[in-house]
Design a protein around this motif. Sequence first.
Motif, PDB file in Angstrom:
ATOM      1  N   LEU A 174       0.733  -1.313  -0.100  1.00 29.76           N
ATOM      2  CA  LEU A 174      -0.010   0.003  -0.176  1.00 29.76           C
ATOM      3  C   LEU A 174       0.807   1.444  -0.120  1.00 29.76           C
ATOM      4  CD1 LEU A 174      -2.891  -0.953   2.571  1.00 29.76           C
ATOM      5  CD2 LEU A 174      -3.175  -0.575   0.202  1.00 29.76           C
ATOM      6  N   GLU A 175       2.072   1.432   0.782  1.00 30.00           N
ATOM      7  CA  GLU A 175       2.686   2.472   0.885  1.00 30.00           C
ATOM      8  C   GLU A 175       3.496   2.572  -0.266  1.00 30.00           C
ATOM      9  OE1 GLU A 175       5.406   1.737   4.364  1.00 30.00           O
ATOM     10  OE2 GLU A 175       3.565   2.022   5.839  1.00 30.00           O
ATOM     11  N   VAL A 176       4.091   1.432  -1.079  1.00 33.75           N
ATOM     12  CA  VAL A 176       4.537   1.808  -2.378  1.00 33.75           C
ATOM     13  C   VAL A 176       4.008   2.167  -3.654  1.00 33.75           C
ATOM     14  CG1 VAL A 176       5.765   0.368  -4.195  1.00 33.75           C
ATOM     15  CG2 VAL A 176       6.382  -0.008  -1.814  1.00 33.75           C
ATOM     16  N   PHE A 177       2.634   1.555  -3.420  1.00 33.41           N
ATOM     17  CA  PHE A 177       1.583   2.112  -4.479  1.00 33.41           C
ATOM     18  C   PHE A 177       1.222   3.732  -4.098  1.00 33.41           C
ATOM     19  CE2 PHE A 177      -2.612   2.293  -6.400  1.00 33.41           C
ATOM     20  CZ  PHE A 177      -2.423   1.658  -7.638  1.00 33.41           C
ATOM     21  N   SER A 178       1.006   3.801  -3.277  1.00 32.93           N
ATOM     22  CA  SER A 178       0.947   5.149  -2.529  1.00 32.93           C
ATOM     23  C   SER A 178      -0.234   5.921  -3.266  1.00 32.93           C
ATOM     24  CB  SER A 178       2.114   5.922  -2.573  1.00 32.93           C
ATOM     25  OG  SER A 178       2.153   7.180  -1.896  1.00 32.93           O
ATOM     26  N   ALA A 233       5.358  -0.314  -7.869  1.00 26.74           N
ATOM     27  CA  ALA A 233       5.481  -1.497  -7.125  1.00 26.74           C
ATOM     28  C   ALA A 233       6.488  -2.515  -8.027  1.00 26.74           C
ATOM     29  CB  ALA A 233       4.163  -1.919  -7.075  1.00 26.74           C
ATOM     30  N   LEU A 234       6.417  -2.335  -9.274  1.00 25.33           N
ATOM     31  CA  LEU A 234       7.284  -3.144 -10.048  1.00 25.33           C
ATOM     32  C   LEU A 234       8.833  -2.683  -9.736  1.00 25.33           C
ATOM     33  CD1 LEU A 234       5.477  -3.151 -13.490  1.00 25.33           C
ATOM     34  CD2 LEU A 234       5.837  -5.249 -11.928  1.00 25.33           C
ATOM     35  N   ALA A 235       9.129  -1.369  -9.593  1.00 27.53           N
ATOM     36  CA  ALA A 235      10.394  -1.104  -9.333  1.00 27.53           C
ATOM     37  C   ALA A 235      10.669  -1.269  -7.998  1.00 27.53           C
ATOM     38  CB  ALA A 235      10.510   0.437  -9.341  1.00 27.53           C
ATOM     39  N   HIS A 236       9.844  -1.231  -7.051  1.00 24.39           N
ATOM     40  CA  HIS A 236      10.253  -1.831  -5.556  1.00 24.39           C
ATOM     41  C   HIS A 236      10.801  -3.133  -5.510  1.00 24.39           C
ATOM     42  CE1 HIS A 236       9.919  -1.340  -1.032  1.00 24.39           C
ATOM     43  NE2 HIS A 236       9.364  -2.549  -1.294  1.00 24.39           N
ATOM     44  N   TRP A 237       9.995  -3.939  -6.287  1.00 32.33           N
ATOM     45  CA  TRP A 237      10.272  -5.375  -6.227  1.00 32.33           C
ATOM     46  C   TRP A 237      11.441  -5.630  -7.274  1.00 32.33           C
ATOM     47  CZ3 TRP A 237       5.957  -4.354  -3.357  1.00 32.33           C
ATOM     48  CH2 TRP A 237       5.904  -5.238  -2.520  1.00 32.33           C
ATOM     49  N   GLY A 238      12.013  -4.949  -8.045  1.00 36.17           N
ATOM     50  CA  GLY A 238      13.031  -4.945  -8.848  1.00 36.17           C
ATOM     51  C   GLY A 238      12.983  -5.842 -10.236  1.00 36.17           C
ATOM     52  N   ILE A 239      11.301  -5.618 -10.417  1.00 33.03           N
ATOM     53  CA  ILE A 239      10.913  -6.489 -12.008  1.00 33.03           C
ATOM     54  C   ILE A 239      11.414  -5.451 -13.100  1.00 33.03           C
ATOM     55  CG2 ILE A 239       9.281  -7.423 -13.021  1.00 33.03           C
ATOM     56  CD1 ILE A 239       8.085  -8.021 -10.458  1.00 33.03           C
ATOM     57  N   TRP A 240      10.964  -4.229 -12.889  1.00 34.08           N
ATOM     58  CA  TRP A 240      11.110  -3.200 -14.120  1.00 34.08           C
ATOM     59  C   TRP A 240      11.016  -1.883 -13.490  1.00 34.08           C
ATOM     60  CZ3 TRP A 240       7.193  -0.095 -16.169  1.00 34.08           C
ATOM     61  CH2 TRP A 240       7.367   0.693 -17.491  1.00 34.08           C
TER      62      TRP A 240
END
Length: 334
Positions: A174-178, A233-240
Motif C-alpha cells: 500500500l505504501e509503495v503504491f501510494s 510496485a514493479l520498481a520496488h520489487w526489482g522487476i522493472w
Amino acid sequence: MTKSMVWSGLDLDGEGKQADYLRIPHSVDTSAYGWVPVPLIRIRNGTGPTALLCAGNHGDEYEGQIALLDLAREIEAKDVRGCLLILPGLNYPAVAAGRRVSPLDEGNLNRSFPGQAQGTPTQMLAHYITDMLFPRADFVIDLHSGGRSLEYAHCGLGHYGRGEETDTKIRELLEVFSAPWSILTQGAGGGGDTTLYAAAAARGIPAITAELGGGARVDPVGLRHAADGTRRALAHWGIWTAPDLRTPETPTRLARTLPRPTSLYAMHSGLFEPFCQPGEAVQAGQPAGRLHHHEQPLLPPTALQFSASGVISCRRALAHTRLGDCLYHLAELL
C-alpha cells in the motif's frame, strides 16, 4: 483440489513477451465446444519476482484496464528481471459488455473466490486464478474503480488480519503504491474471502485492490494513480523500472473501514441528492443529502445524515436509487 478446466496456449514459464488467452470452456446452443477468451500477457526475463496485475475484474471499471494495456505495450522483456502476468480485462465477458457482472452467468468475479473447477464460467475463472496464478505471484495488484454505481476516493485497499507477516507485506505494498488514501479493510463488502485480494491475502500473498474513480467513465487522475502506483510496485520489487517513474506528490494517508452499520443506505426508492464528496471528512449528525420521492411528488424529501464521523471512502454515483442501495461508505483515519 480438482484440476482447472481453463487452459491456455501461453507457456506461463516461458521466456520473452507473449500474449494469448485463457480459454474458459463454455458450451451453448450455437457453439457446443466453444470457449470464452480472457486476454493474458506474460513478460519474463530470467529469474526474479513475479507480479500478477489485474484489471477489469468488474467490466465497467476502466482506469485500470487502460493503465495495464499501456503497461503491456510499453514493457519489453529485455528490461525485466523476473515476470509480469498481466490480465487487463480479467472478467472479459463483463468487460466486453461494459457491465459489472458477466452476462454469461450473472457472475460477479470479485465475489466468486476461490471458485470452482467445474462451475459456471465465472467460478471456473476464479478457480484458475486461485489454483494456477496465485502460487506464482510474489505480489498482486487488482485495479478497480466504483463502476457504474459508485464514485470512490482514490485509494488502495488492503485486507488485514491475516497474521503479522502478511499484514506487514500488505502495508508495504500500500505504501509503495501510494494512492492518496490507503484503507485497511476486513472485506465486509465482499463477504469475507470471496474477493480476489482477500483470497490472495488468505494465502499469504501481499495483495491490494485500488479504487480509482467511478461512474463508468475514465477519471484521468485515477488513471494516473493506477499507472504510477503499479510502476512504483514493479520498481520496488526489482522487476522493472519505468523511465518516467514518478514519486507521489504527498504521502498516502492511512485509514480503516468503519463497520457496515455506519454506512448510509437508501430506505426507500427515489432520487439521491448528495451533499458531500468522496474523500471528504464528515461528522456524526452532519447532513449527507436528500432522497426525493419521485413517485409521490408532494411528499417532502427524506433528510439524510451521517451516523458516525469519518472520511467518505465512496458515494453513490447514480441519482436513481432503490431501497437498499448504498449511498456512502466511511473510513476512519489511523
